[in-house]
Design a protein around this motif. Structure first.
Motif, PDB file in Angstrom:
ATOM      1  N   VAL A 191       0.847  -1.189   0.000  1.00  0.00           N
ATOM      2  CA  VAL A 191       0.000   0.000   0.000  1.00  0.00           C
ATOM      3  C   VAL A 191       0.883   1.241   0.000  1.00  0.00           C
ATOM      4  O   VAL A 191       1.730   1.418   0.888  1.00  0.00           O
ATOM      5  N   ILE A 192       0.666   2.099  -0.977  1.00  0.00           N
ATOM      6  CA  ILE A 192       1.408   3.362  -1.044  1.00  0.00           C
ATOM      7  C   ILE A 192       0.769   4.401  -0.127  1.00  0.00           C
ATOM      8  O   ILE A 192       1.466   5.110   0.605  1.00  0.00           O
ATOM      9  N   LYS A 193      -0.570   4.471  -0.141  1.00  0.00           N
ATOM     10  CA  LYS A 193      -1.268   5.474   0.660  1.00  0.00           C
ATOM     11  C   LYS A 193      -2.700   5.012   0.876  1.00  0.00           C
ATOM     12  O   LYS A 193      -3.265   4.285   0.045  1.00  0.00           O
ATOM     13  N   THR A 194      -3.284   5.449   1.986  1.00  0.00           N
ATOM     14  CA  THR A 194      -4.671   5.141   2.319  1.00  0.00           C
ATOM     15  C   THR A 194      -5.452   6.441   2.439  1.00  0.00           C
ATOM     16  O   THR A 194      -5.023   7.375   3.132  1.00  0.00           O
ATOM     17  N   PHE A 195      -6.628   6.489   1.782  1.00  0.00           N
ATOM     18  CA  PHE A 195      -7.504   7.668   1.821  1.00  0.00           C
ATOM     19  C   PHE A 195      -8.742   7.327   2.648  1.00  0.00           C
ATOM     20  O   PHE A 195      -9.366   6.279   2.449  1.00  0.00           O
ATOM     21  N   THR A 196      -9.103   8.225   3.559  1.00  0.00           N
ATOM     22  CA  THR A 196     -10.291   8.041   4.396  1.00  0.00           C
ATOM     23  C   THR A 196     -11.181   9.273   4.275  1.00  0.00           C
ATOM     24  O   THR A 196     -10.690  10.380   4.122  1.00  0.00           O
ATOM     25  N   GLY A 197     -12.465   9.046   4.367  1.00  0.00           N
ATOM     26  CA  GLY A 197     -13.394  10.164   4.261  1.00  0.00           C
ATOM     27  C   GLY A 197     -14.836   9.737   4.133  1.00  0.00           C
ATOM     28  O   GLY A 197     -15.738  10.448   4.560  1.00  0.00           O
ATOM     29  N   HIS A 198     -15.085   8.560   3.574  1.00  0.00           N
ATOM     30  CA  HIS A 198     -16.442   8.023   3.461  1.00  0.00           C
ATOM     31  C   HIS A 198     -16.781   7.199   4.694  1.00  0.00           C
ATOM     32  O   HIS A 198     -15.951   6.442   5.206  1.00  0.00           O
ATOM     33  N   ALA A 199     -18.025   7.324   5.146  1.00  0.00           N
ATOM     34  CA  ALA A 199     -18.467   6.568   6.321  1.00  0.00           C
ATOM     35  C   ALA A 199     -19.013   5.194   5.952  1.00  0.00           C
ATOM     36  O   ALA A 199     -19.140   4.329   6.816  1.00  0.00           O
ATOM     37  N   THR A 200     -19.348   4.978   4.671  1.00  0.00           N
ATOM     38  CA  THR A 200     -19.900   3.703   4.214  1.00  0.00           C
ATOM     39  C   THR A 200     -19.000   3.103   3.136  1.00  0.00           C
ATOM     40  O   THR A 200     -17.952   3.662   2.805  1.00  0.00           O
ATOM     41  N   GLU A 201     -19.439   1.980   2.579  1.00  0.00           N
ATOM     42  CA  GLU A 201     -18.646   1.284   1.570  1.00  0.00           C
ATOM     43  C   GLU A 201     -18.558   2.102   0.288  1.00  0.00           C
ATOM     44  O   GLU A 201     -19.546   2.661  -0.179  1.00  0.00           O
TER      45      GLU A 201
END
Length: 642
Positions: A191-201
């Motif tokens: 994994v190069i980078k992980t993006f977070t921001g959505h609460a659902t799938e």
């Protein structure tokens, strides 16, 4: 679309060049229309469509060449890319874990990728540069397939949860999405980078790339999540910033989304979003850093039918099914609207679009479909003699049963189709008002027809179709129908049954039998879903609400039964005419009556204490009588002698 179905976002998609429109039916068939003429060109039904329905569909890729292959393999790689491009392939993921590659050019199955996934395939992404197809599944794994050899190149676990979307950026960069979005190095599979921001799938990932640049650094991609009305745009940078660069807001859940191809970084993107209510939102924005506020649509497009002049018939909304941004000098959209029986296609110039644009079109329900002309143009795959189709008769590919029988007459060809249903049974199946008989003497209805009608009713939300199936109270038919249902239809069926359980009378028992059968057969499928609470919670609340008054209702029923039994006893007594006069009346307090009663008693009714005295007196009397008799006899004898 119900919240239960989270592994897909839309059952239809337009080809990248806008030439074809593909739709996968709930029963597993694939239909392809030609957008220029609006005619149905091909229809394909896989042999395993009943046991493994189609769960995702992706057209051949739009290639962005950032890294050129090695010089020794340049000619071979270029030839492979051209060959795949000319075949017009469509990747179909199934619920059993296999991937079907269908060729629009040949109108038949090109190849099959199996033996990789053990659960539902949720998304497929093409990468022709490296002769690869990437797939993700609910088994938490990502697989890189070889298009030419149809074998697995690499397989690795991509997340702890089910992976719902995947997007190939180039030969060495990949995006996968579950609850979070991961940027992968394909060669090292790290994994190069992980993006977070959505609460659902996250259900869909679309790249926004700049072909003139040789590096992915600074490019963008768009993500769509389940039950989320914000569409996020992310920038590909290897820094610590994990937040979205821009957000596009919509009023309903998106079902179909497309992004225009960019020629330069200075060009704004055009984003088309079709919502679940059939309304199209068009956004225009130049991606250049972060945007603080969510962006609103530049234009909202809606379609409605023309009402009658006298006002009796009111205009009806016509849903937009899909939209595609055409890559040309003039910015325009290709939209498909109407229904999936006979969709309509047209181009819409964005220059004439206002903030709220209304289009008046003909009602698709009034469009007359010429079945004969359409069916003759449909290209069916070749039918093997040994193949036994488990679908209803109208889904079996048309044509002669044997090769070379084209010279036979119409009557002989008709007799050759001995496995087809008679015309009378077909007409009875189409007549929805008259429910089929479930008597054992007339035969139980076929389960495959019931499954087909139920899936159509759940898809179109037609009450007549649903009533024709859910009104059945035959337990065997219900069991066979529920066993053949695909996993994707369990959630919508439970929601429909929950609405119907509020009724009263005998129908509530029938619906309860359906619910009981669904929970018994598909309990494992329901429990494994993350939104099982939203499905089983309302049913549990309804059951508890009715059980609370069960004790009171039982007491009331007992009291009513007791009162009813007494009333019935009185009515029976009146009907028998029984006399109420007494045979003997006894008054205890009157002394006169007591004396008279003693006189009526028999003489020998003495007390037990005087019984011996009476017996002795009787013996003495008998002796006296004997002595008198002897004395009288003696006196007579003396008289005779004298």
């Amino acid at each position: 679309m119900a919240a239960f179905v989270r592994h897909e976002i839309s059952p239809c998609v337009l080809s990248p060049n806008g030439e074809y429109f593909a739709y996968r039916t709930p029963d597993g068939s694939l239909k392809i229309w030609e957008t220029t003429t609006g005619t149905l060109k091909q229809e394909y039904t896989p042999s395993s469509h009943l046991s493994a329905t189609c769960t995702c569909m992706t057209w051949g890729p739009v290639r962005h060449c950032f890294s050129s292959p090695k010089k020794k393999k340049r000619k071979n790689a270029e030839a492979n890319r051209e060959a795949v491009k000319n075949l017009d392939l469509i990747a179909l993921g199934t619920a059993s874990g296999t991937i079907l590659l269908y060729s629009v050019l040949h109108g038949d199955l090109y190849s099959e990728l199996n033996g990789g996934h053990s659960d539902t395939v949720n998304d497929v992404s093409w990468q022709v540069e490296s002769d690869s197809v990437f797939s993700c599944s609910s088994d938490q794994h990502i697989i890189q397939w070889s298009i030419s050899s149809c074998k697995i190149r690499h397989k690795w676990k991509g997340d702890r949860n089910s992976i719902y979307s995947i997007c190939s950026l180039d030969s060495n960069n990949l995006l996968s999405a579950s609850r979070t979005i991961k940027w992968w190095d394909v060669e090292k599979r790290v994994v190069i980078k992980t993006f977070t921001g959505h609460a659902t799938e996250v259900l869909r990932l679309i790249p926004v790339l700049f072909p003139e640049e040789s590096s992915l650094e600074g490019s963008y991609f768009v993500s769509v999540a389940a039950n989320d009305r914000l569409i996020n745009a992310w920038q590909l940078k290897k820094d610590k910033d994990i937040h979205a660069a821009a957000a596009f807001t919509v009023t309903e859940d998106p079902t179909n989304i497309d992004v225009s191809n960019l020629k330069s970084r200075d060009q704004p993107i055009t984003l088309s979003v079709v919502m679940v209510n059939g309304v199209l939102c068009v956004f225009e924005h130049q991606l250049n850093g972060k945007c603080k506020k969510p962006l609103t649509p530049k234009s909202i497009v809606q379609i409605a039918s023309e009402g009658s002049k006298d006002g009796i018939e009111k205009p009806k909304p016509i849903p937009i099914l899909a939209a595609h941004v055409i890559a040309s000098s003039e910015s325009c959209l290709l939209i498909a609207h109407g229904n999936f029986i006979k969709p309509t296609f047209e181009k819409l110039a964005l220059e004439v679009c206002k903030p709220e644009t209304w289009l008046v079109r003909q009602d698709p329900a009034k469009t007359i479909v010429t079945v004969e002309t359409d069916v003759t143009k449909v290209k069916q795959p070749e039918k093997d003699k040994m193949v036994k189709y488990l679908a209803p008769d109208h889904m079996v590919p048309a044509g002669p049963t044997e090769d070379g029988d084209l010279s036979l007459g119409k009557r002989k060809r008709g007799l050759a189709h001995s496995n087809e249903l008679p015309m009378e049974e077909r007409l009875n199946a189409l007549h929805l008002e008259k429910l089929p008989e479930t008597d054992s003497s007339k035969g139980t209805p076929r389960a495959d027809n019931m499954v087909h009608l139920l899936l159509q009713g759940l898809q179109s939300k037609d009450s007549k179709l649903l009533n024709s199936v859910l009104y059945k109270d035959d337990e065997t038919m219900i069991l066979n129908t529920v066993k053949r249902l695909p996993k994707e239809s369990i959630g919508p069926l439970l929601l429909e049954l929950h609405k119907r359980l509020y009724c009263r009378g005998h129908m509530a028992q029938i619906y309860l039998c359906w619910v009981h059968t669904v929970l018994r057969i598909h309990s494992n499928t329901i429990i494994q879903q993350k939104d099982a609470d939203s499905l089983l919670g309302p049913l549990e609340e309804l059951a508890e609400a009715r059980i609370q008054v069960l004790d009171q209702m039982s007491r009331l029923q007992g009291s009513l039964d007791l009162i009813q039994s007494q009333l019935m006893a009185r009515e029976e007594a009146k009907s028998m005419d029984i006399s109420s006069e007494a045979l003997l009346v006894y008054h205890e307090e009157s002394s006169d009556e007591e004396t008279g009663l003693v006189d009526l008693l028999p003489i020998h009714s003495e007390s037990e204490d005087n019984w011996e005295e009476l017996s002795d007196m009787d013996d003495d009397d008998e002796e006296d009588i004997e002595m008198d008799e002897r004395h009288s006899k003696t006196s007579e004898d003396s008289t005779d002698s004298a």
